[in-house]
Design an enzyme around this catalytic site. Structure first.
Site, PDB file in Angstrom:
ATOM      1  N   GLY A   1       0.815  -1.209   0.000  1.00 47.79           N
ATOM      2  CA  GLY A   1       0.000   0.000   0.000  1.00 47.79           C
ATOM      3  C   GLY A   1       0.845   1.254   0.000  1.00 47.79           C
ATOM      4  O   GLY A   1       0.553   2.219  -0.718  1.00 47.79           O
TER       5      GLY A   1
ATOM      6  N   ARG B   1       6.926  -0.839  -8.486  1.00 47.72           N
ATOM      7  CA  ARG B   1       5.630  -1.492  -8.333  1.00 47.72           C
ATOM      8  C   ARG B   1       5.745  -3.013  -8.418  1.00 47.72           C
ATOM      9  O   ARG B   1       4.963  -3.751  -7.830  1.00 47.72           O
ATOM     10  CB  ARG B   1       4.624  -0.969  -9.347  1.00 47.72           C
ATOM     11  CG  ARG B   1       4.928  -1.238 -10.787  1.00 47.72           C
ATOM     12  CD  ARG B   1       3.812  -0.715 -11.708  1.00 47.72           C
ATOM     13  NE  ARG B   1       2.556  -1.451 -11.525  1.00 47.72           N
ATOM     14  CZ  ARG B   1       1.523  -1.005 -10.852  1.00 47.72           C
ATOM     15  NH1 ARG B   1       1.557   0.183 -10.264  1.00 47.72           N
ATOM     16  NH2 ARG B   1       0.430  -1.731 -10.748  1.00 47.72           N
TER      17      ARG B   1
ATOM     18  N   PHE C   1      16.279  -4.795  17.686  1.00 40.34           N
ATOM     19  CA  PHE C   1      17.512  -4.006  17.686  1.00 40.34           C
ATOM     20  C   PHE C   1      17.467  -3.016  18.842  1.00 40.34           C
ATOM     21  O   PHE C   1      17.247  -1.819  18.648  1.00 40.34           O
ATOM     22  CB  PHE C   1      17.662  -3.293  16.341  1.00 40.34           C
ATOM     23  CG  PHE C   1      18.978  -2.596  16.143  1.00 40.34           C
ATOM     24  CD1 PHE C   1      20.177  -3.238  16.396  1.00 40.34           C
ATOM     25  CD2 PHE C   1      19.017  -1.280  15.689  1.00 40.34           C
ATOM     26  CE1 PHE C   1      21.392  -2.594  16.205  1.00 40.34           C
ATOM     27  CE2 PHE C   1      20.218  -0.620  15.492  1.00 40.34           C
ATOM     28  CZ  PHE C   1      21.413  -1.283  15.756  1.00 40.34           C
TER      29      PHE C   1
ATOM     30  N   ASP D   1      -1.096  -8.705  18.427  1.00 44.65           N
ATOM     31  CA  ASP D   1      -1.524  -8.533  19.819  1.00 44.65           C
ATOM     32  C   ASP D   1      -2.679  -7.553  19.994  1.00 44.65           C
ATOM     33  O   ASP D   1      -3.338  -7.555  21.035  1.00 44.65           O
ATOM     34  CB  ASP D   1      -0.348  -8.062  20.675  1.00 44.65           C
ATOM     35  CG  ASP D   1       0.789  -9.071  20.711  1.00 44.65           C
ATOM     36  OD1 ASP D   1       0.514 -10.275  20.578  1.00 44.65           O
ATOM     37  OD2 ASP D   1       1.952  -8.652  20.866  1.00 44.65           O
TER      38      ASP D   1
ATOM     39  N   ARG E   1     -11.637 -34.422  28.396  1.00 46.19           N
ATOM     40  CA  ARG E   1     -10.418 -33.807  28.919  1.00 46.19           C
ATOM     41  C   ARG E   1     -10.601 -32.300  29.050  1.00 46.19           C
ATOM     42  O   ARG E   1     -11.380 -31.685  28.338  1.00 46.19           O
ATOM     43  CB  ARG E   1      -9.273 -34.126  27.953  1.00 46.19           C
ATOM     44  CG  ARG E   1      -7.941 -33.508  28.280  1.00 46.19           C
ATOM     45  CD  ARG E   1      -6.947 -33.806  27.145  1.00 46.19           C
ATOM     46  NE  ARG E   1      -6.660 -35.224  27.023  1.00 46.19           N
ATOM     47  CZ  ARG E   1      -6.273 -35.806  25.894  1.00 46.19           C
ATOM     48  NH1 ARG E   1      -6.177 -35.095  24.782  1.00 46.19           N
ATOM     49  NH2 ARG E   1      -6.004 -37.094  25.867  1.00 46.19           N
TER      50      ARG E   1
ATOM     51  N   LYS F   1     -20.811 -31.220  32.968  1.00 45.37           N
ATOM     52  CA  LYS F   1     -19.853 -30.880  31.918  1.00 45.37           C
ATOM     53  C   LYS F   1     -18.758 -31.934  31.870  1.00 45.37           C
ATOM     54  O   LYS F   1     -18.125 -32.223  32.885  1.00 45.37           O
ATOM     55  CB  LYS F   1     -19.247 -29.501  32.207  1.00 45.37           C
ATOM     56  CG  LYS F   1     -18.451 -28.916  31.066  1.00 45.37           C
ATOM     57  CD  LYS F   1     -19.346 -28.493  29.917  1.00 45.37           C
ATOM     58  CE  LYS F   1     -18.545 -27.835  28.819  1.00 45.37           C
ATOM     59  NZ  LYS F   1     -19.364 -27.514  27.646  1.00 45.37           N
ATOM     60  N   LYS F   2     -18.520 -32.504  30.694  1.00 46.15           N
ATOM     61  CA  LYS F   2     -17.557 -33.592  30.574  1.00 46.15           C
ATOM     62  C   LYS F   2     -16.210 -33.148  30.013  1.00 46.15           C
ATOM     63  O   LYS F   2     -15.232 -33.890  30.055  1.00 46.15           O
ATOM     64  CB  LYS F   2     -18.140 -34.708  29.707  1.00 46.15           C
ATOM     65  CG  LYS F   2     -19.402 -35.331  30.285  1.00 46.15           C
ATOM     66  CD  LYS F   2     -19.885 -36.472  29.431  1.00 46.15           C
ATOM     67  CE  LYS F   2     -21.176 -37.071  30.005  1.00 46.15           C
ATOM     68  NZ  LYS F   2     -21.010 -37.552  31.383  1.00 46.15           N
ATOM     69  N   HIS F   3     -16.146 -31.962  29.445  1.00 45.63           N
ATOM     70  CA  HIS F   3     -14.883 -31.439  28.918  1.00 45.63           C
ATOM     71  C   HIS F   3     -14.928 -29.915  29.000  1.00 45.63           C
ATOM     72  O   HIS F   3     -15.995 -29.332  29.199  1.00 45.63           O
ATOM     73  CB  HIS F   3     -14.657 -31.888  27.466  1.00 45.63           C
ATOM     74  CG  HIS F   3     -15.630 -31.284  26.509  1.00 45.63           C
ATOM     75  ND1 HIS F   3     -16.874 -31.832  26.271  1.00 45.63           N
ATOM     76  CD2 HIS F   3     -15.562 -30.161  25.742  1.00 45.63           C
ATOM     77  CE1 HIS F   3     -17.514 -31.091  25.393  1.00 45.63           C
ATOM     78  NE2 HIS F   3     -16.752 -30.071  25.064  1.00 45.63           N
TER      79      HIS F   3
ATOM     80  N   GLN G   1       0.774 -18.487  15.454  1.00 41.28           N
ATOM     81  CA  GLN G   1      -0.231 -17.422  15.409  1.00 41.28           C
ATOM     82  C   GLN G   1       0.208 -16.243  14.546  1.00 41.28           C
ATOM     83  O   GLN G   1      -0.623 -15.456  14.096  1.00 41.28           O
ATOM     84  CB  GLN G   1      -0.520 -16.932  16.831  1.00 41.28           C
ATOM     85  CG  GLN G   1      -1.120 -17.989  17.727  1.00 41.28           C
ATOM     86  CD  GLN G   1      -1.049 -17.608  19.195  1.00 41.28           C
ATOM     87  OE1 GLN G   1      -1.968 -16.984  19.735  1.00 41.28           O
ATOM     88  NE2 GLN G   1       0.023 -17.979  19.871  1.00 41.28           N
TER      89      GLN G   1
END
Length: 320
Positions: free
Chosen positions: A23, A55, A74, A128, A163, A214-216, A252
């Site tokens: 851009g 370009r 740096f 972030d 789990r 609740k199982k997991h 990420q």
């Protein structure tokens, strides 16, 4: 009058940085400017690794993750003598201004260059989403997609094995990425740096969920709050449920930028050229309420704080 500008990426990379560079380059060239790329951020600026871009230098870059200019930490750039050499390297090539793409550390470098008389414009590039003066940063939405996909996969195996899974999300000291990913991924529990965390409180909530059948469960937690491996051991000991911790890490930061990040980066890059041609320097670009804005970079660093959206967290808790 500005005729030549430089562009660099600094700090941790984020998807969409290449689109932002593109851009800047395409918009600058369309206004008759010469655009120079600085390789490896402020380090390359100090080492005089500067090359003219055209370009075609940014062809087929809008869809690529990372930054083709490279980035590097740096810390020596804090020293005035180091910055003086960097400015000398730019002025001997006739550069009149610099566009810096990065997070708040990169903004600090741009602020210091501006204070030494070299005009800079900052663009928020970090997954972030912790930069003041903007609702969203370049790369945030791509990282969000990556985290949500990981949570979806963890839920599959957590359900199969009944789990508890803890997933550690990047963000440094900002919980935006964790909170958004937890909502989109349907996580049962969220642990954020903006909210006091006590492991025993989390265990209490998990036990309450187990009592309801609740199982997991998935626990989304922002990095640096605690050692997630130790937290997993503690939860397993206290609840009797197998618990595993997953640190997503640098995955990420990678990947093809999603459409919104490409659009945001492209518009911000072009807007930086508009600001420079209007005579602005020492500014940082943002998007607020879907509008491009700019702020004094010193004010953004020293005085502006990102508001924690506690109302979103409270709403998220109702969805668990």
């Amino acid at each position: 009058m500005i005729k030549k500008i430089g562009v660099l990426t600094s700090g941790g990379d984020s998807p969409g940085m290449n689109a932002a560079i593109r851009g800047v380059v395409r918009a600058g060239l369309s206004e008759g400017l010469e655009v120079y790329g600085i390789y490896d951020g402020y380090l390359g600026l100090f080492q005089d690794r500067i090359a003219k871009l055209d370009r075609y230098s940014v062809s087929d870059m809008i869809n690529r993750g990372g930054t083709f200019l490279g980035s590097a930490r740096f810390p020596e750039f804090r020293e005035e003598g180091t910055r003086a050499i960097a400015i000398e390297n730019m002025t001997k090539r006739g550069l009149d201004a610099l566009v810096v793409i990065g997070g708040d550390g990169s903004y600090m470098g741009a602020k210091r260059l501006t204070e030494m008389g070299f005009p800079c414009i900052g663009l928020p590039g970090t997954i972030d989403n912790d930069v003041a003066g903007t609702d969203y940063t370049i790369g945030y939405f791509t990282a969000l997609e990556t985290v949500v996909e990981a949570i979806d996969r963890l839920r599959d195996t957590s359900t199969s094995h009944q789990r508890i899974s803890i997933v550690e999300v990047m963000g440094r000291y900002c919980g935006d990425l964790t909170m958004a990913a937890a909502i989109a991924g349907g996580c049962e529990f969220i642990v954020l740096p903006e909210v006091e965390f006590k492991p025993e409180d989390l265990v209490y909530e998990i036990k309450a969920g187990i009592a309801k059948g609740k199982k997991h469960a998935i626990v989304a937690i922002t990095e640096y709050i605690c050692n997630v491996a130790e937290l997993a051991q503690y939860i397993e000991k206290e609840t009797g449920r197998e618990t595993r911790a997953t640190v997503l890490g640098h995955i990420q930061r990678g990947g093809r930028p999603v459409a919104y990040d490409r659009i945001l980066a492209s518009l911000m890059g072009a807007y930086s050229i508009e600001l420079l041609l209007q005579g602005y320097g020492g500014r940082c670009v943002g998007v607020q309420n879907e509008r491009l804005v700019h702020h004094d970079i010193v004010d953004a660093i020293e005085n502006m704080k990102r508001p924690f959206r506690s109302n979103i967290l409270e709403t998220a808790k109702k969805l668990f």
